[in-house]
Structures are given as structure tokens and as C-alpha cells.
Design a protein around this motif. Structure first.
Motif, mmCIF file in Angstrom:
data_model
loop_
_atom_site.group_PDB
_atom_site.id
_atom_site.type_symbol
_atom_site.label_atom_id
_atom_site.label_comp_id
_atom_site.label_asym_id
_atom_site.label_seq_id
_atom_site.Cartn_x
_atom_site.Cartn_y
_atom_site.Cartn_z
ATOM 1 N N TRP A 36 0.837 -1.207 0.000
ATOM 2 C CA TRP A 36 0.000 0.000 0.000
ATOM 3 C C TRP A 36 0.872 1.257 0.000
ATOM 4 O O TRP A 36 0.666 2.176 -0.797
ATOM 5 C CB TRP A 36 -0.912 -0.027 1.218
ATOM 6 N N HIS A 37 1.845 1.305 0.907
ATOM 7 C CA HIS A 37 2.717 2.476 0.984
ATOM 8 C C HIS A 37 3.506 2.660 -0.318
ATOM 9 O O HIS A 37 3.623 3.782 -0.824
ATOM 10 C CB HIS A 37 3.685 2.346 2.158
ATOM 11 N N LEU A 38 4.052 1.580 -0.843
ATOM 12 C CA LEU A 38 4.815 1.686 -2.085
ATOM 13 C C LEU A 38 3.946 2.205 -3.223
ATOM 14 O O LEU A 38 4.382 3.042 -4.026
ATOM 15 C CB LEU A 38 5.418 0.330 -2.459
ATOM 16 N N ALA A 39 2.710 1.720 -3.292
ATOM 17 C CA ALA A 39 1.801 2.198 -4.338
ATOM 18 C C ALA A 39 1.502 3.679 -4.163
ATOM 19 O O ALA A 39 1.494 4.448 -5.135
ATOM 20 C CB ALA A 39 0.506 1.382 -4.312
ATOM 21 N N ALA A 40 1.258 4.087 -2.921
ATOM 22 C CA ALA A 40 0.962 5.492 -2.660
ATOM 23 C C ALA A 40 2.153 6.394 -2.970
ATOM 24 O O ALA A 40 1.978 7.567 -3.316
ATOM 25 C CB ALA A 40 0.525 5.670 -1.210
ATOM 26 N N PHE A 41 3.364 5.848 -2.883
ATOM 27 C CA PHE A 41 4.567 6.595 -3.221
ATOM 28 C C PHE A 41 4.905 6.507 -4.714
ATOM 29 O O PHE A 41 5.929 7.041 -5.148
ATOM 30 C CB PHE A 41 5.760 6.094 -2.404
ATOM 31 N N GLY A 42 4.074 5.817 -5.489
ATOM 32 C CA GLY A 42 4.268 5.766 -6.927
ATOM 33 C C GLY A 42 5.177 4.674 -7.428
ATOM 34 O O GLY A 42 5.603 4.699 -8.584
ATOM 35 N N ALA A 43 5.479 3.673 -6.580
ATOM 36 C CA ALA A 43 6.407 2.607 -6.986
ATOM 37 C C ALA A 43 5.725 1.468 -7.736
ATOM 38 O O ALA A 43 6.405 0.557 -8.207
ATOM 39 C CB ALA A 43 7.143 2.049 -5.764
ATOM 40 N N ALA A 44 4.397 1.484 -7.843
ATOM 41 C CA ALA A 44 3.623 0.527 -8.646
ATOM 42 C C ALA A 44 3.955 -0.930 -8.349
ATOM 43 O O ALA A 44 4.325 -1.692 -9.247
ATOM 44 C CB ALA A 44 3.809 0.814 -10.136
ATOM 45 N N PRO A 45 3.818 -1.378 -7.090
ATOM 46 C CA PRO A 45 4.138 -2.772 -6.772
ATOM 47 C C PRO A 45 3.094 -3.741 -7.308
ATOM 48 O O PRO A 45 1.934 -3.374 -7.541
ATOM 49 C CB PRO A 45 4.128 -2.773 -5.246
ATOM 50 N N VAL A 46 3.523 -4.979 -7.496
ATOM 51 C CA VAL A 46 2.599 -6.077 -7.761
ATOM 52 C C VAL A 46 2.444 -6.839 -6.452
ATOM 53 O O VAL A 46 3.402 -7.451 -5.969
ATOM 54 C CB VAL A 46 3.133 -7.004 -8.866
ATOM 55 N N GLY A 68 -5.478 2.544 -6.917
ATOM 56 C CA GLY A 68 -4.853 2.412 -8.224
ATOM 57 C C GLY A 68 -3.849 1.287 -8.311
ATOM 58 O O GLY A 68 -3.034 1.249 -9.242
ATOM 59 N N MET A 69 -3.899 0.344 -7.353
ATOM 60 C CA MET A 69 -2.993 -0.801 -7.381
ATOM 61 C C MET A 69 -3.476 -1.843 -8.380
ATOM 62 O O MET A 69 -4.678 -2.081 -8.515
ATOM 63 C CB MET A 69 -2.911 -1.447 -5.988
ATOM 64 N N THR A 70 -2.552 -2.487 -9.052
ATOM 65 C CA THR A 70 -2.928 -3.605 -9.894
ATOM 66 C C THR A 70 -3.371 -4.787 -9.031
ATOM 67 O O THR A 70 -2.816 -5.017 -7.949
ATOM 68 C CB THR A 70 -1.766 -4.053 -10.807
ATOM 69 N N THR A 71 -4.361 -5.523 -9.490
ATOM 70 C CA THR A 71 -4.833 -6.717 -8.775
ATOM 71 C C THR A 71 -4.444 -7.997 -9.520
ATOM 72 O O THR A 71 -4.986 -9.056 -9.232
ATOM 73 C CB THR A 71 -6.357 -6.668 -8.572
ATOM 74 N N VAL A 72 -3.488 -7.886 -10.436
ATOM 75 C CA VAL A 72 -3.098 -9.043 -11.237
ATOM 76 C C VAL A 72 -2.544 -10.166 -10.367
ATOM 77 O O VAL A 72 -2.643 -11.350 -10.732
ATOM 78 C CB VAL A 72 -2.083 -8.628 -12.321
ATOM 79 N N GLY A 73 -1.980 -9.830 -9.206
ATOM 80 C CA GLY A 73 -1.418 -10.853 -8.330
ATOM 81 C C GLY A 73 -2.328 -11.281 -7.209
ATOM 82 O O GLY A 73 -1.929 -12.105 -6.374
#
Length: 297
Positions: A36-46, A68-73
Motif C-alpha cells: 500500500w505504501h509503495l503504491a501510494a509513493f508511486g512505486a507501482a508494486p505487484v 490504483g494498485m494492480t490486482t493481477v497478483g
């Protein structure tokens, strides 16, 4: 295999709800918080996990989509419920039952997204208590050796043998002082234990959190950096502080920050997390303020 910081980081492990006696349910799980934190910082984690085909699982998926996180995983499991931790209060003291047989115990190696070669892979230990999820992690590790192990021991769901094996497969490791004392082969101080642990497992870097005393990082070339928390920090909710700290450590690896800057920024962010209720913050401006402060995008 070389580390490619331009690849999207993969965060593996549990997403769950802490369920309190008053009926409230708080979304968490260390890997979920880090993602969550990485996504909010723009790092686009899977984020790779498994949730039930149930209302709690739907809430987790919706929260990810909202950010806005991907749910592919994110796998859905028709047979096992979304993970929960049953919190009980006895004489004012909490106790925790991390419910076994949850969906995140059955992450399917055959349903994983294709991981980026050489990208950073974060994981803890709780989700590996079941052979199914352990096999899924093994599949992900085949594509990278840039592994960040956030030890996060959760009794009784760990064994020394398993964690030592995980440390030997990692490049970077984060522990607290209690975990260092349990796992390090020798040493009469956190620093000496970190050095012994690094040598035993050929780690590139060990990060150690020291509670009110701050944190330090030790590198394989002998560099030691320390950070102390600021004064006058109001602690509203300490849950998730370590996850916020870990997320910024990872951001530092991805962005190529100096070790000193990374530690300082991780400590600042963790201090801000404890001043607010909840392990994740559903406020983009909260994260944007740190990016502005750090002059990064």
C-alpha cells in the motif's frame, strides 16, 4: 543475477483483517501494508496474495483498486476464507489468534503473474507457514535474487530452520532487536549480532529497528549508519510502524538513495505513521507531502 530497480517490485504475503471484540475490522497484514505504501509513493508494486471469495476479500480488492494498485497478483479462493486475526482483550491486555487455514496460506504457484526478471521481491515469514504458499514464493524467487526479507516473526508460526534458510536466500534483511537475538549466531550487541548474521548468510545489508532507540543499517563492506527518532512524537497507534519503515527502505533501494538518506526518511515516515490511527493512510496528500519533502517523484 543483477538487481534491476526499474522493474516493478513484487510484494508477497498476507492481506488480512484484524477483528476486534467491538466488531470493528481493520485491514492490514505486513506485506499488504508495505505494498500500500509503495503504491501510494508511486512505486507501482505487484501485490501477490490470496483472499477468499467472500465479502472481506471483496473489500481488499476494492481498497487496492481505489488506490490504483494492480490486482493481477491477487488470487480469489472459493474454498478458504480471507485471513483474519481475532483480537481478544483480557484484563485490558490484547491477545491475538492468527487464524490458520486462511486463503493466503494457499497462494497458488500455478496462478502467479509473470514476475519481472531481476526485480525486487519482498516477503515476510507468516505466509510461509503453509507448503502451498511456500512453493509459490519459491517460484517467484526463481526469477530474482533481489530479495528483501522482512523477518516479522509471529509465534507460533515460524521455525528457526525455515527462517535461516530464508535469510540465506535474501539480499537484504530487516529485523528488530528481539529477532536479532533469536536468530543471530553470536554477539553481545545488536550491531555485533547484525554483523554475525550478515556473515553467516552472505547478506548485502541488514536493517535493525531498535524501538525508541531508533534504527541502524549495516552493509557488507562494514558501513554502519544510525538514526534516532525525533523528539516530541505523539504515538496514537504503533501498529504498522515497522511496515512503513520497510516500505521506505525499499523505496530507497529502488530510487538509489544513499543509506543515510534512506534511514532518515524511513524513520520520519514511520514516526508520521504512529501519529495517526491505522497502518495505512487513505489520503494521497499525506504521501505527496513526503515526496515533496524528499524532492522525488
Amino acid at each position: 543475477m543483477s538487481f534491476d530497480p526499474t522493474q516493478a517490485p513484487v510484494v508477497f504475503g498476507e492481506a488480512l483483517f484484524d477483528c476486534f471484540p467491538d466488531g470493528s475490522e481493520v485491514l492490514g497484514g505486513a506485506p499488504f501494508n508495505v505494498a500500500w505504501h509503495l503504491a501510494a509513493f508511486g512505486a507501482a508494486p505487484v501485490f501477490v496474495s490470496r483472499v477468499g471469495d467472500d465479502p472481506l476479500g471483496t473489500r481488499i480488492e476494492a481498497a487496492m483498486q481505489r488506490l490504483g494498485m494492480t490486482t493481477v497478483g491477487l488470487q480469489r479462493d472459493p474454498a478458504h476464507a480471507t485471513g483474519t486475526v481475532q483480537v481478544k482483550l483480557e484484563d485490558g491486555e490484547p491477545s491475538y489468534d492468527i487464524v490458520a487455514g486462511s486463503a493466503y496460506d494457499f497462494i497458488d504457484a500455478g496462478a502467479l503473474p509473470t514476475p519481472p526478471t531481476g526485480g525486487l521481491l519482498y516477503h515476510g515469514t507468516l505466509a510461509l507457514r503453509n507448503a502451498n504458499s511456500a512453493a509459490a514464493l519459491e517460484r517467484l524467487r526463481a526469477d530474482t535474487d533481489a530479495v528483501f526479507l522482512d523477518v516479522n516473526l509471529r509465534p507460533p508460526w515460524w521455525s528457526a530452520e525455515q527462517v535461516q534458510t530464508l535469510l540465506s536466500a535474501a539480499r537484504w534483511a530487516k529485523l528488530n532487536t528481539d529477532e536479532l537475538a533469536l536468530l543471530a549466531p553470536a554477539g553481545d550487541s545488536p550491531e555485533s549480532r547484525a554483523e554475525a548474521l550478515m556473515e553467516r548468510h552472505a547478506l548485502e545489508r541488514v536493517y535493525a529497528t531498535l524501538g525508541a532507540a531508533g534504527a541502524f543499517a549495516l552493509t557488507a563492506d562494514g558501513t554502519l549508519e544510525r538514526i534516532s527518532p525525533g523528539t516530541g512524537i505523539e504515538v496514537v497507534d504503533a501498529v504498522g510502524a515497522g511496515d512503513g519503515f520497510a516500505a521506505v527502505l525499499i523505496l530507497g533501494l529502488l530510487r538509489g538513495w544513499t543509506l543515510g538518506d534512506t534511514l532518515e526518511r524511513a524513520q520520519t515516515f514511520a514516526s508520521a505513521i504512529v501519529a495517526r490511527r491505522g497502518a495505512t493512510i487513505d489520503d494521497p496528500d499525506f504521501y505527496a507531502g513526503f515526496l515533496d519533502l524528499w524532492s522525488v517523484a
